[in-house]
Design an enzyme around this catalytic site. Structure first.
Site, PDB file in Angstrom:
ATOM      1  N   GLY A   1      54.425 -89.477 -52.585  1.00 35.51           N
ATOM      2  CA  GLY A   1      53.402 -88.965 -53.494  1.00 35.51           C
ATOM      3  C   GLY A   1      52.021 -89.286 -52.960  1.00 35.51           C
ATOM      4  N   GLU A   2      51.062 -89.415 -53.858  1.00 31.60           N
ATOM      5  CA  GLU A   2      49.656 -89.691 -53.542  1.00 31.60           C
ATOM      6  C   GLU A   2      48.944 -88.501 -52.911  1.00 31.60           C
ATOM      7  OE1 GLU A   2      49.120 -93.200 -51.161  1.00 31.60           O
ATOM      8  OE2 GLU A   2      50.408 -94.443 -52.412  1.00 31.60           O
ATOM      9  N   GLY A   3      49.685 -87.505 -52.432  1.00 28.72           N
ATOM     10  CA  GLY A   3      49.110 -86.431 -51.635  1.00 28.72           C
ATOM     11  C   GLY A   3      49.422 -86.599 -50.164  1.00 28.72           C
TER      12      GLY A   3
ATOM     13  N   ASP B   1      48.780 -87.599 -56.607  1.00 32.17           N
ATOM     14  CA  ASP B   1      49.179 -88.145 -57.899  1.00 32.17           C
ATOM     15  C   ASP B   1      49.554 -89.610 -57.763  1.00 32.17           C
ATOM     16  OD1 ASP B   1      52.371 -88.519 -57.787  1.00 32.17           O
ATOM     17  OD2 ASP B   1      51.826 -86.701 -56.687  1.00 32.17           O
TER      18      ASP B   1
END
Length: 354
Positions: free
Chosen positions: A318-320, A177
């Site tokens: 975040g970001e994965g 995300d």
């Protein structure tokens, strides 16, 4: 199964017989029973997901980073300007973000999906899928973040991205995300779904100062006053969620529909998982918590989901990123069942029962 509704209808419970057979197989492997701890439980889950013992190694892997903006940034809940979302998309496209590095490390394909970024990118990139529904959500403190129609569209985007990734060969999906202000929306979702006081579960997100966190709590409380208790998941999503959160609900659900493991990242994915499992309870059997975010709302969500994270490295990017780091652990769990020798095949004496 490119729509969310189709994905929901296709989800079935994981295979209890395969899970039982995997546990029995673990007892035959050349190790003391239970000595690989949570790795054994993970292997059993993978067998249940695949309906096979040993389970296939979940590879290739796709990490989908859903990006969107949030109107709630107008309330001053973050020190970061909204333009950073679009700037980070350019960074993803150039391969310079943490998730790009970690994706390369674990051999995963990284897909970036613009589902609602407010700022136009300076130039189009073939590495970013344009699935933009609108330019960011409404300010959730003042009105519903999205209309029901926009929510449905975002759910469908996520389901379609999952179906496309699996069609290209992916056998494990990882959530990612990006969106300035998204921890405010995700915390509001978690608070509504687990009936928690925002004051108990609101964290600093991307490093907000203490006074900003206090203000963030007040903003979330104001938004939640519009909701009934208990609140319908789709209403929660529309009122206080985000376009990327909705897309993640669709993505997670479609992963379960296709019977592949879905590896969750941090708070944003955990909030989406709460919604997905409320809407389709059998989704839970396909979920693996990649890591424990430092955000209090993420911890509460995982407790509610009864998921034990694989790693705890005090991450909150975040970001994965946290889920990506956990990819080799998931794959190792499958390899143990598929490649480790049994006592009989290795000629090793088993434990003598007293």
């Amino acid at each position: 199964m490119k729509s969310f509704v189709e994905a929901r209808e296709a989800v079935v419970a994981t295979d209890a017989d395969a899970a039982r057979n995997a546990r029995e197989q673990h007892l035959q492997l050349t190790k003391p029973p239970g000595s690989l701890g949570a790795l054994e439980d993970l292997g059993v889950q993978l067998a249940a997901i695949a309906g096979a013992v040993p389970p296939p190694v979940p590879e290739p892997v796709t990490i989908a980073v859903f990006a969107a903006d949030h109107g709630v940034v107008a309330e001053g809940v973050t020190a970061w300007p909204q333009e950073v979302t679009a700037q980070m998309l350019a960074n993803f496209a150039a391969g310079g973000a943490a998730i790009n590095v970690l994706g390369r490390q674990v051999g995963a394909d990284v897909v970036v999906v613009d589902v609602g970024v407010a700022t136009d990118l300076e130039s189009a990139s073939p590495l970013i899928l344009d699935r933009r529904i609108r330019k960011g959500t409404n300010n959730l403190a003042a009105a519903a973040a999205m209309t029901p129609e926009e929510t449905t569209a975002a759910l469908d985007v996520g389901a379609a991205v999952a179906a496309e990734a699996i069609g290209r060969g992916a056998r494990m999906l990882v959530t990612g995300d990006m969106g300035i202000g998204n921890t405010t929306a995700a915390t509001a979702v978690v608070a509504a779904m687990v009936n928690a006081d925002p004051g108990d579960i609101t964290g600093p997100g991307a490093g907000a100062a203490e006074l900003t966190v206090v203000h963030k709590i007040d903003v979330i409380r104001r938004a939640l006053r519009r909701l009934n208790t208990p609140a319908d998941p789709l209403t929660v999503l529309s009122e206080v969620g985000g376009l990327e959160i909705a897309a993640l609900v669709g993505y997670i659900t479609a992963g379960a529909a296709h019977r592949v493991p879905v590896l969750l990242d941090g708070l944003i994915a955990d909030a989406a998982a709460l919604l997905a499992t409320q809407l389709t309870p059998d989704v839970r059997g396909y979920l693996i918590a990649g890591h424990r975010s430092t955000e209090p709302a993420a911890k509460r969500a995982l407790e509610h989901l009864r998921l034990e994270p694989l790693i705890d490295l005090r991450l909150r990017l975040g970001e994965g990123s946290g889920a990506a780091i956990a990819v080799p652990i998931v794959q190792a769990a499958a390899r143990i069942l598929g490649e480790m020798a049994t006592f009989d095949s290795a000629g090793v004496s088993s434990k003598v029962e007293s």
